[in-house]
Motif scaffolding. Structure first.
Motif, short mmCIF file in Angstrom:
data_model
loop_
_atom_site.label_atom_id
_atom_site.label_comp_id
_atom_site.label_asym_id
_atom_site.label_seq_id
_atom_site.Cartn_x
_atom_site.Cartn_y
_atom_site.Cartn_z
N UNK A 383 0.83 -1.21 0.00
CA UNK A 383 0.00 0.00 0.00
C UNK A 383 0.86 1.25 0.00
N UNK A 384 0.63 2.13 -0.96
CA UNK A 384 1.30 3.43 -0.98
C UNK A 384 0.36 4.44 -1.61
N UNK A 385 0.65 5.73 -1.41
CA UNK A 385 -0.24 6.77 -1.93
C UNK A 385 -1.61 6.73 -1.27
N UNK A 386 -1.63 6.59 0.06
CA UNK A 386 -2.91 6.43 0.77
C UNK A 386 -3.80 7.64 0.56
N UNK A 387 -5.11 7.39 0.39
CA UNK A 387 -6.03 8.47 0.09
C UNK A 387 -7.38 8.19 0.76
N UNK A 388 -8.44 8.04 -0.03
CA UNK A 388 -9.78 7.79 0.53
C UNK A 388 -9.80 6.54 1.39
N UNK A 389 -10.70 6.54 2.39
CA UNK A 389 -10.90 5.38 3.27
C UNK A 389 -12.37 4.97 3.26
N UNK A 406 -2.40 2.15 -8.30
CA UNK A 406 -3.83 2.25 -8.60
C UNK A 406 -4.61 1.06 -8.07
N UNK A 407 -4.42 0.77 -6.80
CA UNK A 407 -5.13 -0.32 -6.16
C UNK A 407 -6.09 0.19 -5.10
N UNK A 408 -7.08 -0.64 -4.78
CA UNK A 408 -7.78 -0.55 -3.51
C UNK A 408 -7.25 -1.69 -2.66
N UNK A 409 -6.67 -1.36 -1.52
CA UNK A 409 -6.04 -2.34 -0.64
C UNK A 409 -6.85 -2.47 0.63
N UNK A 415 -4.72 -6.59 10.75
CA UNK A 415 -3.72 -5.67 10.18
C UNK A 415 -2.86 -6.29 9.09
N UNK A 416 -3.28 -7.43 8.55
CA UNK A 416 -2.67 -7.92 7.33
C UNK A 416 -3.35 -7.24 6.14
N UNK A 417 -2.66 -7.19 5.00
CA UNK A 417 -3.14 -6.46 3.83
C UNK A 417 -3.42 -7.40 2.66
N UNK A 418 -4.46 -7.07 1.90
CA UNK A 418 -4.78 -7.80 0.68
C UNK A 418 -5.24 -6.80 -0.38
N UNK A 419 -4.84 -7.01 -1.65
CA UNK A 419 -5.37 -6.16 -2.71
C UNK A 419 -6.79 -6.59 -3.07
N UNK A 420 -7.69 -5.62 -3.21
CA UNK A 420 -9.06 -5.91 -3.63
C UNK A 420 -9.23 -5.74 -5.13
#
Length: 474
Positions: A383-389, A406-409, A415-420
């Motif tokens: 995850x980088x370039x954090x923006x909308x939540x 250009x992902x939604x993560x 607190x683990x991460x996955x790309x949606x």
């Protein structure tokens, strides 16, 4: 009805290009944002943070598993709309800048005519939300992030005072538009609920189902809009004058939380006067209250990287003046405040300058960092370039990227991460405007600088809105 009463993102670069190209005054026309009640059984009408899921929500965030915990990896190849998704997911394009929305969605092959509504879809769609309709359908709300004269002060803070004065004499070109859906997902109408504003970024759906639209420039305001009918909205000066990004609402404690997208931005809280939002009242009038700034104590903001730190609140000085001219030394700097969301006693918010996701515990009055790009380790460094939540009712924190890839993560409750999902071929764009239909089966998001490439595909452009169709297993 509304009562009368440090790091440049792609967005920053595009702002500068917009102005240096002399585009001011010539632009064509335009959750998470966010907040939620404490449980799916709440009597408060669902806002964008309340994604209805059968069954009761567990009592604590720690006990949640997350709606997207078991999704698979993204497919190697994007679909015909240029989006990579896990197996079982599908996408539809529901709006493209300059085209009338189509009842069945936008064709990837050629522009269509004869769509619904009386407005071509707006330029640069950004923050968004959704509200239910009485017939089981819903309305998707979308801001337009069109720069104006006042935005010069955002890009060049030294010019903010001059730009703010010029903004008062120059009508804004931004708007807020909606897409109206029937229960089967058919688009049946489109219209404008706000116009004449500047650089509308995010905002939130209120518990009483209005839309708060945020102007993102140093003298920007918040505007309250009725999404159920065409209109112009009402300014809410009590919520302050600054580069508003997004808002979250705690309906039980009757508090609003607001982010400021500036390198020396602050994090704000608004407390209504007792007469403005009386206990038991359906809504706040949003006409009188106290605006405060957050101050991180203990080891300060950097200490929050390691453990929760205590916080206090200080009243802003001169609340009816631009806050970049009224900084308080005891308040804490948050570098580029972005999306914010209230969920089960926690206010989550993002700061783009340091790629962090923060969690403010409103009962304990402590704050901690739950994600930081600089210290993230594989496989959680995606995850980088954090923006909308957006936070789902099962505790998934969905983060849209401005920059990154250009992902939604998804940040799961553990607190683990996955790309949606990932939008491919639109590298000058950003993702924003995440919102769900009331039944939780469809998710909306924008590529705010995406568009047709003229060859049956999609590339950089002036903005489009996607629908993600979720499988029954999710």
């Amino acid at each position: 009805m509304i009562p009368n009463n440090k790091r440049w993102s792609r967005r920053d670069v595009l702002r500068t290009i917009f102005f240096t190209a002399g585009a001011v005054g010539s632009a064509s026309w335009l959750s998470g944002c966010g907040g939620s009640s404490e449980s799916s059984a709440s009597p408060i009408a669902p806002g964008p943070g309340v994604e209805p899921v059968p069954g009761n929500i567990p009592d604590t965030v720690e006990s949640l598993v997350g709606r997207f915990a078991n999704i698979g990896p993204l497919r190697e190849t994007p679909d015909i709309h240029g989006v990579r998704t896990p197996e079982g997911f599908a996408t539809r394009i529901v709006a493209i800048n300059g085209e009338l929305p189509q009842p069945a969605g936008m064709s990837p092959l050629a522009p269509q005519t004869g769509g619904v509504g009386n407005r071509p879809w707006h330029i640069f769609p950004d923050g968004g939300g959704a509200v239910p309709r009485d017939n089981g359908g819903w309305i998707y709300i979308s801001n337009s992030e069109v720069p104006g004269v006042g935005t010069i002060g955002f890009t060049y803070p030294a010019l903010a005072t001059l730009a703010n004065a010029a903004e008062e004499l120059t009508p804004g070109l931004a708007q807020v538009g909606v897409l109206v859906f029937d229960p089967d997902g058919t688009i049946v109408d489109s219209y404008t609920i706000l116009s004449g504003t500047t650089f509308n970024c995010a905002g939130c759906v209120t518990p009483w189902n209005t839309w708060l639209s945020c102007e993102e420039f140093p003298n920007g305001q918040v505007w309250e809009c009725d999404p159920y009918q065409p209109g112009e909205g009402l300014a809410r000066p009590t919520l302050g004058y600054f580069s508003h990004e997004a808002i979250a609402i705690d309906p039980r404690q009757r508090r609003l939380y607001l982010t400021e997208d500036m390198p020396d931005g602050r994090f704000y809280r608004w407390i209504p006067d007792p007469s403005d939002w009386p206990e038991g009242a359906e809504r706040a009038a949003l006409q009188s209250g106290r605006l405060q700034m957050l101050s991180v104590r203990g080891e300060g903001a950097e200490g929050a990287l390691h453990s929760p730190q205590p916080v206090t609140w200080v009243d802003v000085q001169n609340p009816h003046e631009p806050q970049h001219e009224n900084r308080l030394e005891e308040s804490t700097i948050f570098d580029g405040g972005e999306g914010v969301w209230f969920f089960q006693g926690i206010v989550y918010f993002a700061t783009k300058g340091d790629d962090r996701i923060w969690a403010l515990d409103v009962a304990a009055q402590t704050i901690e960092v739950i994600y930081e790009r600089a210290t993230a380790e594989a496989p959680n460094d995606i995850l980088s370039g954090v923006d909308n939540l957006f936070v789902t009712s099962l505790g998934d924190v969905l983060v849209a990227e401005d920059g990154g890839d250009m992902q939604v993560v998804v940040i799961l409750p553990d607190r683990t991460l996955k790309p949606l999902l990932q939008v491919v071929g639109q590298d000058a764009s950003e993702i924003a405007g995440i919102a769900f239909s009331p039944d939780g089966k469809r998710m909306y998001f924008t590529s705010d600088r995406g568009g047709r490439n003229g060859l049956g595909g999609f590339t950089n452009g002036l903005g489009m809105v996607y629908e993600l169709i979720l499988p029954d297993s999710v």
